[in-house]
Scaffold this motif. Sequence first.
Motif, short mmCIF file in Angstrom:
data_model
loop_
_atom_site.label_atom_id
_atom_site.label_comp_id
_atom_site.label_asym_id
_atom_site.label_seq_id
_atom_site.Cartn_x
_atom_site.Cartn_y
_atom_site.Cartn_z
N VAL A 86 13.76 12.94 14.59
CA VAL A 86 14.06 13.03 16.03
C VAL A 86 12.79 12.85 16.84
O VAL A 86 12.78 12.13 17.85
CB VAL A 86 14.75 14.37 16.35
CG1 VAL A 86 14.83 14.62 17.85
CG2 VAL A 86 16.14 14.42 15.72
N ARG A 87 11.71 13.50 16.41
CA ARG A 87 10.44 13.39 17.15
C ARG A 87 9.99 11.94 17.25
O ARG A 87 9.60 11.47 18.32
CB ARG A 87 9.37 14.24 16.46
CG ARG A 87 8.05 14.15 17.17
CD ARG A 87 6.97 14.98 16.49
NE ARG A 87 5.69 14.66 17.05
CZ ARG A 87 5.27 15.04 18.26
NH1 ARG A 87 6.06 15.79 19.01
NH2 ARG A 87 4.11 14.68 18.72
N LYS A 88 10.05 11.20 16.14
CA LYS A 88 9.63 9.79 16.15
C LYS A 88 10.47 8.98 17.14
O LYS A 88 9.95 8.15 17.88
CB LYS A 88 9.75 9.19 14.75
CG LYS A 88 8.66 9.63 13.81
CD LYS A 88 8.83 9.00 12.44
CE LYS A 88 7.75 9.48 11.49
NZ LYS A 88 7.94 8.96 10.12
N ARG A 89 11.76 9.24 17.14
CA ARG A 89 12.65 8.49 18.04
C ARG A 89 12.40 8.85 19.50
O ARG A 89 12.46 7.98 20.38
CB ARG A 89 14.10 8.70 17.64
CG ARG A 89 14.36 8.04 16.29
CD ARG A 89 15.78 7.84 15.99
NE ARG A 89 15.88 7.12 14.74
CZ ARG A 89 16.77 7.37 13.82
NH1 ARG A 89 17.66 8.31 14.01
NH2 ARG A 89 16.80 6.68 12.71
N LEU A 90 12.14 10.12 19.77
CA LEU A 90 11.85 10.53 21.15
C LEU A 90 10.51 9.98 21.62
O LEU A 90 10.37 9.62 22.80
CB LEU A 90 11.89 12.06 21.27
CG LEU A 90 13.27 12.70 21.14
CD1 LEU A 90 13.15 14.22 21.15
CD2 LEU A 90 14.21 12.20 22.22
N VAL A 91 9.55 9.88 20.73
CA VAL A 91 8.27 9.28 21.08
C VAL A 91 8.48 7.80 21.39
O VAL A 91 7.95 7.29 22.39
CB VAL A 91 7.23 9.48 19.95
CG1 VAL A 91 6.01 8.59 20.15
CG2 VAL A 91 6.80 10.94 19.87
N GLN A 92 9.25 7.11 20.55
CA GLN A 92 9.52 5.69 20.79
C GLN A 92 10.22 5.46 22.13
O GLN A 92 9.99 4.46 22.79
CB GLN A 92 10.39 5.11 19.65
CG GLN A 92 9.65 4.97 18.35
CD GLN A 92 10.58 4.60 17.20
OE1 GLN A 92 11.80 4.67 17.31
NE2 GLN A 92 9.99 4.21 16.08
N ALA A 93 11.07 6.41 22.52
CA ALA A 93 11.80 6.29 23.79
C ALA A 93 10.99 6.84 24.96
O ALA A 93 11.50 6.90 26.07
CB ALA A 93 13.13 7.02 23.69
N ASN A 94 9.76 7.24 24.70
CA ASN A 94 8.87 7.83 25.72
C ASN A 94 9.46 9.08 26.37
O ASN A 94 9.25 9.34 27.55
CB ASN A 94 8.50 6.81 26.80
CG ASN A 94 7.59 5.73 26.26
OD1 ASN A 94 6.68 6.02 25.48
ND2 ASN A 94 7.84 4.50 26.66
N LEU A 95 10.20 9.86 25.59
CA LEU A 95 10.78 11.10 26.11
C LEU A 95 9.92 12.32 25.78
O LEU A 95 10.11 13.37 26.36
CB LEU A 95 12.21 11.28 25.57
CG LEU A 95 13.19 10.22 26.06
CD1 LEU A 95 14.54 10.39 25.38
CD2 LEU A 95 13.33 10.29 27.58
N ILE A 96 9.00 12.15 24.83
CA ILE A 96 7.98 13.15 24.57
C ILE A 96 6.67 12.41 24.32
O ILE A 96 6.65 11.23 23.99
CB ILE A 96 8.30 14.10 23.38
CG1 ILE A 96 8.40 13.32 22.07
CG2 ILE A 96 9.55 14.89 23.65
CD1 ILE A 96 8.51 14.23 20.84
N ALA A 97 5.57 13.12 24.49
CA ALA A 97 4.25 12.50 24.33
C ALA A 97 3.96 12.23 22.86
O ALA A 97 4.31 13.01 21.99
CB ALA A 97 3.18 13.42 24.91
N ASP A 98 3.27 11.13 22.62
CA ASP A 98 2.83 10.79 21.27
C ASP A 98 1.41 11.29 21.09
O ASP A 98 0.45 10.60 21.44
CB ASP A 98 2.89 9.27 21.06
CG ASP A 98 2.47 8.88 19.64
OD1 ASP A 98 2.49 9.73 18.75
OD2 ASP A 98 2.13 7.70 19.46
N SER A 99 1.29 12.50 20.61
CA SER A 99 -0.03 13.09 20.45
C SER A 99 -0.08 13.92 19.19
O SER A 99 0.68 14.84 19.01
CB SER A 99 -0.33 13.99 21.66
OG SER A 99 -1.50 14.73 21.42
N GLU A 100 -0.99 13.58 18.30
CA GLU A 100 -1.14 14.37 17.08
C GLU A 100 -1.81 15.71 17.39
O GLU A 100 -1.77 16.61 16.60
CB GLU A 100 -1.98 13.60 16.06
CG GLU A 100 -1.29 12.39 15.50
CD GLU A 100 -0.04 12.72 14.69
OE1 GLU A 100 0.93 11.93 14.73
OE2 GLU A 100 -0.01 13.75 14.02
N LYS A 101 -2.42 15.83 18.54
CA LYS A 101 -3.09 17.09 18.90
C LYS A 101 -2.28 17.90 19.90
O LYS A 101 -2.79 18.78 20.55
CB LYS A 101 -4.49 16.80 19.48
CG LYS A 101 -5.42 16.20 18.47
CD LYS A 101 -5.68 17.15 17.32
CE LYS A 101 -6.63 16.53 16.33
NZ LYS A 101 -6.67 17.22 15.09
#
Length: 188
Positions: free
Chosen positions: A170-185
Motif C-alpha cells: 500500500v505504501r508503494k502505491r500511495l507514494v506512486q500516486a503522490n498521496l504520501i511522501a517518498d522518504s526513507e527518513k
Amino acid sequence: MNQSEKLRSLINCSIFAAITAILAQLEIPLPLVPISGQTLAVGMTAIVLGSRLGALSMVCYAAIGAAGLPVFAAFRGGMQVLVGPTGGYIIGFIATAYVTGLILEKTRFTIPMALVANTVGMLITLLFGTIQLKFVMDLEWGAALASGVYPFVIVGLIKAFLASWIGITVRKRLVQANLIADSEKGAA
C-alpha cells in the motif's frame, strides 16, 4: 508542511483510524482478551504513515473509542474499555505505531524490515496489555502471561507478516500516486 499536506496527513490518519475500527470487529473471543484484527491495522498504519502520523492515528482511534463510539473489538466503546482489562493493549497501540514507524524510518521500508518492526511492535502491545490486564484483573504474573501473551504470539507473528506485506504494498502505491511522501527518513 503546507496546508494541503497537513490536510492530507490528517485525512490519512482518519482513514487508518477507521481501518483499525473496522478490523477490530474481526475477532476470535477468548476468556479475557479476544484475538482481533486491530494489531494488523496498527502495523499497516505504522508502515504507511510512519511514526508520528501512525501514532496520531492511534490516538484518534483511542479517543473516538473513549468518547463512546463502538470502534473497539465487539463493537464496544467508552472509557470503561480503556481502563478495563483490555485497555492496555489499545493504549499500547500508540507506542507500537510510533516505534514500528520509527524503526522503518531509521532503516528501510522493505518487507523484511517491516516484519522486524512489526514483531517489535507486537511485543510492545503485549507488554502494555499484559501489565494492565495483570493489575485490573488482580492476576499473578503467570496468569497474566497465560491470558495476555501466550495465546497471541503465533497469531501475532502471522499478523506481523500480513501487516508488513500489505503495508509495504500500500505504501508503494500511495507514494506512486503522490498521496504520501517518498522518504526513507520519514513517512508522510
